[in-house]
Design an enzyme around this catalytic site. Sequence first.
Site, PDB file in Angstrom:
ATOM      1  N   LYS A   1      -3.659  -9.307   8.865  1.00  0.00           N
ATOM      2  CA  LYS A   1      -2.743 -10.429   8.627  1.00  0.00           C
ATOM      3  C   LYS A   1      -1.287  -9.972   8.553  1.00  0.00           C
ATOM      4  O   LYS A   1      -0.407 -10.560   9.155  1.00  0.00           O
ATOM      5  CB  LYS A   1      -3.059 -11.069   7.278  1.00  0.00           C
ATOM      6  CG  LYS A   1      -3.953 -12.248   7.335  1.00  0.00           C
ATOM      7  CD  LYS A   1      -4.148 -12.829   5.940  1.00  0.00           C
ATOM      8  CE  LYS A   1      -4.675 -11.803   4.996  1.00  0.00           C
ATOM      9  NZ  LYS A   1      -4.287 -11.612   3.719  1.00  0.00           N
TER      10      LYS A   1
ATOM     11  N   ARG B   1      -4.669 -18.588  -1.616  1.00  0.00           N
ATOM     12  CA  ARG B   1      -5.807 -17.686  -1.701  1.00  0.00           C
ATOM     13  C   ARG B   1      -6.995 -18.318  -2.408  1.00  0.00           C
ATOM     14  O   ARG B   1      -8.027 -17.678  -2.561  1.00  0.00           O
ATOM     15  CB  ARG B   1      -5.390 -16.453  -2.454  1.00  0.00           C
ATOM     16  CG  ARG B   1      -5.630 -15.209  -1.572  1.00  0.00           C
ATOM     17  CD  ARG B   1      -5.184 -14.047  -2.290  1.00  0.00           C
ATOM     18  NE  ARG B   1      -5.472 -12.768  -1.795  1.00  0.00           N
ATOM     19  CZ  ARG B   1      -4.588 -11.993  -1.215  1.00  0.00           C
ATOM     20  NH1 ARG B   1      -3.404 -12.430  -0.912  1.00  0.00           N
ATOM     21  NH2 ARG B   1      -4.913 -10.755  -0.923  1.00  0.00           N
TER      22      ARG B   1
ATOM     23  N   ARG C   1      -7.959   4.930   4.781  1.00  0.00           N
ATOM     24  CA  ARG C   1      -6.487   5.006   4.749  1.00  0.00           C
ATOM     25  C   ARG C   1      -5.969   5.931   3.657  1.00  0.00           C
ATOM     26  O   ARG C   1      -6.389   5.847   2.508  1.00  0.00           O
ATOM     27  CB  ARG C   1      -5.915   3.602   4.503  1.00  0.00           C
ATOM     28  CG  ARG C   1      -5.712   2.879   5.766  1.00  0.00           C
ATOM     29  CD  ARG C   1      -4.764   1.746   5.757  1.00  0.00           C
ATOM     30  NE  ARG C   1      -4.483   1.086   4.504  1.00  0.00           N
ATOM     31  CZ  ARG C   1      -3.902  -0.085   4.444  1.00  0.00           C
ATOM     32  NH1 ARG C   1      -3.562  -0.706   5.555  1.00  0.00           N
ATOM     33  NH2 ARG C   1      -3.640  -0.652   3.295  1.00  0.00           N
TER      34      ARG C   1
ATOM     35  N   ARG D   1      -4.345   5.001  -1.936  1.00  0.00           N
ATOM     36  CA  ARG D   1      -3.861   3.967  -2.846  1.00  0.00           C
ATOM     37  C   ARG D   1      -5.028   3.390  -3.625  1.00  0.00           C
ATOM     38  O   ARG D   1      -6.111   3.198  -3.077  1.00  0.00           O
ATOM     39  CB  ARG D   1      -3.220   2.833  -2.029  1.00  0.00           C
ATOM     40  CG  ARG D   1      -1.723   2.977  -1.874  1.00  0.00           C
ATOM     41  CD  ARG D   1      -1.165   1.907  -0.983  1.00  0.00           C
ATOM     42  NE  ARG D   1      -1.774   0.584  -1.187  1.00  0.00           N
ATOM     43  CZ  ARG D   1      -1.443  -0.494  -0.508  1.00  0.00           C
ATOM     44  NH1 ARG D   1      -0.523  -0.425   0.429  1.00  0.00           N
ATOM     45  NH2 ARG D   1      -2.023  -1.643  -0.737  1.00  0.00           N
TER      46      ARG D   1
ATOM     47  N   ARG E   1     -12.391  -6.755  -3.448  1.00  0.00           N
ATOM     48  CA  ARG E   1     -11.489  -7.731  -2.829  1.00  0.00           C
ATOM     49  C   ARG E   1     -12.217  -8.602  -1.827  1.00  0.00           C
ATOM     50  O   ARG E   1     -11.947  -9.796  -1.710  1.00  0.00           O
ATOM     51  CB  ARG E   1     -10.324  -7.002  -2.153  1.00  0.00           C
ATOM     52  CG  ARG E   1      -9.214  -6.759  -3.143  1.00  0.00           C
ATOM     53  CD  ARG E   1      -8.310  -5.661  -2.781  1.00  0.00           C
ATOM     54  NE  ARG E   1      -7.689  -5.773  -1.487  1.00  0.00           N
ATOM     55  CZ  ARG E   1      -6.489  -5.275  -1.237  1.00  0.00           C
ATOM     56  NH1 ARG E   1      -5.797  -4.702  -2.191  1.00  0.00           N
ATOM     57  NH2 ARG E   1      -5.986  -5.339  -0.039  1.00  0.00           N
TER      58      ARG E   1
END
Length: 211
Positions: free
Chosen positions: A13, A88, A123, A156, A167
């Site tokens: 997104k 959301r 990541r 992170r 999530r």
Amino acid sequence: MKLVLLGPSGAGKGTQAKQLSKVFGIPHISTGDILRGHITRSTEIGQQIEHIMDTGKLVPDAIVIELARERVAETDCVRGFILDGFPRNLYQAEVLCEMALGIDRVICIRLDDEVIIKRMSGRFSCPACGAVYHTEYYPPKVTGICDTCGNELIQREDDKESTVANRLRIYHEMTEPIISFFYEKNILTEVNGLGSAEDITDQIIKLFRED
Ligand code: AMP
């Protein structure tokens, strides 16, 4: 043009919103970025939400809605904007409609959970220069070390596999019901999130040419 981008974190997104913002010359509004800004500046809101964001949970509606409301009222939004990460949940979607801003289209980027988990949990970033790597798609020359500045790479907190899974669970539970909400309003378009970022941008731009 007033646009909402929907989809789970990791579906691309943010990347699409940045690109579309350049193409259409309208601001990209990411509630995640606004909230992270508060944490960095250690504002009162920042202190309230830091632990919530670390676990991937949703920040209270009252806080996010107020921040979004203020942002879309700024002068650079008169010609339009791209909302990324807001709404959301169903309540936020209803409040957005009540704001009567005239949302033209809601684009939902679809991507399977397994692909997202692979993308996100691979990541790693450099705490010094901010460079982002991926163990599979974009590995550093030396494992765990930043190519640019030689610092040790970190993962992170919100890219850790357990947070990503959390999530996704929240997305399915809280955010997915918004899809049918906008579908019923006849402004929803779904886009496949697999493929290159450029191809997906082209697909989205084409939608507006057809409108
Ligand atoms: P994002 O950068 O969009 O993935 O958002 C990062 C985090 O910010 C989310 O996991 C939530 O904790 C918080 N957040 C961003 N937008 C919202 C929203 N509209 N409602 C509640 N929490 C949000």
